[in-house]
Scaffold this motif. Structure first.
Motif, mmCIF file in Angstrom:
data_model
loop_
_atom_site.group_PDB
_atom_site.id
_atom_site.type_symbol
_atom_site.label_atom_id
_atom_site.label_comp_id
_atom_site.label_asym_id
_atom_site.label_seq_id
_atom_site.Cartn_x
_atom_site.Cartn_y
_atom_site.Cartn_z
ATOM 1 N N ASN A 16 0.897 -1.132 -0.125
ATOM 2 C CA ASN A 16 -0.155 -0.064 0.011
ATOM 3 C C ASN A 16 0.806 1.360 -0.003
ATOM 4 O OD1 ASN A 16 -0.878 -2.174 1.688
ATOM 5 N ND2 ASN A 16 -2.755 -1.379 1.428
ATOM 6 N N ILE A 17 0.766 2.135 -0.961
ATOM 7 C CA ILE A 17 1.654 3.395 -1.029
ATOM 8 C C ILE A 17 0.903 4.548 -0.639
ATOM 9 C CG2 ILE A 17 2.979 2.326 -2.890
ATOM 10 C CD1 ILE A 17 1.482 4.170 -4.834
ATOM 11 N N THR A 18 1.621 5.622 -0.080
ATOM 12 C CA THR A 18 1.044 6.774 0.132
ATOM 13 C C THR A 18 0.062 7.448 -0.818
ATOM 14 O OG1 THR A 18 2.881 7.241 1.455
ATOM 15 C CG2 THR A 18 1.624 9.106 0.950
ATOM 16 N N LYS A 19 -1.300 7.806 -0.639
ATOM 17 C CA LYS A 19 -2.188 8.379 -1.518
ATOM 18 C C LYS A 19 -1.718 9.584 -2.044
ATOM 19 C CE LYS A 19 -6.880 9.734 -1.662
ATOM 20 N NZ LYS A 19 -8.489 9.928 -0.962
ATOM 21 N N GLY A 20 -1.932 9.754 -3.204
ATOM 22 C CA GLY A 20 -1.311 10.776 -3.970
ATOM 23 C C GLY A 20 0.479 10.710 -4.172
ATOM 24 N N ALA A 21 0.825 9.639 -4.082
ATOM 25 C CA ALA A 21 2.487 9.575 -4.292
ATOM 26 C C ALA A 21 2.699 9.782 -5.892
ATOM 27 C CB ALA A 21 2.917 7.738 -4.109
ATOM 28 N N ASN A 22 1.788 9.562 -6.831
ATOM 29 C CA ASN A 22 1.918 9.878 -8.181
ATOM 30 C C ASN A 22 3.125 8.962 -8.498
ATOM 31 O OD1 ASN A 22 1.179 11.085 -10.687
ATOM 32 N ND2 ASN A 22 2.369 12.882 -10.363
ATOM 33 N N LEU A 23 3.242 7.890 -8.333
ATOM 34 C CA LEU A 23 4.396 6.965 -9.113
ATOM 35 C C LEU A 23 4.028 6.414 -10.378
ATOM 36 C CD1 LEU A 23 5.169 5.043 -5.767
ATOM 37 C CD2 LEU A 23 6.598 6.702 -6.651
ATOM 38 N N ARG A 24 4.929 6.243 -11.117
ATOM 39 C CA ARG A 24 4.812 6.006 -12.642
ATOM 40 C C ARG A 24 5.192 4.534 -12.551
ATOM 41 N NH1 ARG A 24 2.283 9.890 -13.707
ATOM 42 N NH2 ARG A 24 3.019 11.919 -14.351
ATOM 43 N N ALA A 25 4.680 3.657 -13.628
ATOM 44 C CA ALA A 25 5.138 2.302 -13.702
ATOM 45 C C ALA A 25 6.770 2.403 -13.939
ATOM 46 C CB ALA A 25 4.460 1.825 -14.971
ATOM 47 N N GLY A 26 7.258 1.557 -13.105
ATOM 48 C CA GLY A 26 8.556 1.112 -12.951
ATOM 49 C C GLY A 26 9.390 1.756 -11.971
ATOM 50 N N GLN A 27 8.618 2.681 -11.308
ATOM 51 C CA GLN A 27 9.429 3.428 -10.208
ATOM 52 C C GLN A 27 9.193 2.719 -8.874
ATOM 53 O OE1 GLN A 27 7.135 7.479 -10.668
ATOM 54 N NE2 GLN A 27 9.008 7.992 -10.142
ATOM 55 N N PRO A 28 10.413 2.582 -8.244
ATOM 56 C CA PRO A 28 10.293 1.916 -7.047
ATOM 57 C C PRO A 28 9.195 2.619 -5.905
ATOM 58 C CG PRO A 28 12.490 2.633 -7.409
ATOM 59 C CD PRO A 28 11.717 3.279 -8.604
ATOM 60 N N ARG A 29 8.685 1.603 -5.233
ATOM 61 C CA ARG A 29 7.765 2.090 -4.293
ATOM 62 C C ARG A 29 8.022 2.267 -2.779
ATOM 63 N NH1 ARG A 29 5.623 2.452 -9.258
ATOM 64 N NH2 ARG A 29 3.417 2.017 -9.493
#
Length: 130
Positions: A16-29
């Motif tokens: 589960n990632i921080t809401k609004g983290a705006n990560l793109r595919a391929g970016q470390p979580r």
């Protein structure tokens, strides 16, 4: 494998990632990770091998999907799973693991990536020590 007499369920999660983290595919979580949970389609999962994965940088400067942790429990009960959602319409029916199930999984950690940040974050979230 519901109610199958022998076997092991294997589930994967990216967490589960921080809401609004705006990560793109391929970016470390890992820097936006807030929780680790597994889901199932029923509450009868008793034995689970839970994999956690992330996009991890390799020597060629590219983030590949990689298993970063493995947890195991063979003592899960129906009480370790939440209510089943999506019971109406064409939605996929799922249940999320409760804290009690996560505690059992953490007690059975099997392997962790050899990376300080991942170890630190996973130990903090899952509340186990190496």
């Amino acid at each position: 494998m519901r109610n199958y007499p022998v076997g092991l369920e294997v589930k994967c999660t990216i967490g589960n990632i921080t809401k609004g983290a705006n990560l793109r595919a391929g970016q470390p979580r890992i820097n936006a990770l807030e929780g680790i949970t597994w889901q199932a389609h029923h509450q009868e999962v008793k034995e689970l091998l839970g994999l956690v994965w992330d996009f991890v940088l390799n020597e060629k400067d590219f983030n590949y999907p990689k298993v970063t942790a493995i947890f195991y429990a063979n003592n899960l009960t129906q009480d370790d799973w939440g209510n089943i959602s999506g019971t109406r319409g064409r939605n996929t029916k799922v249940t999320g693991m409760k804290v009690s199930g996560k505690q059992k999984m953490a007690a059975g950690w099997v392997a962790l990536i050899d990376d300080y940040l991942y170890k630190q974050v996973y130990q903090m979230i899952m509340k186990f020590s190496i």
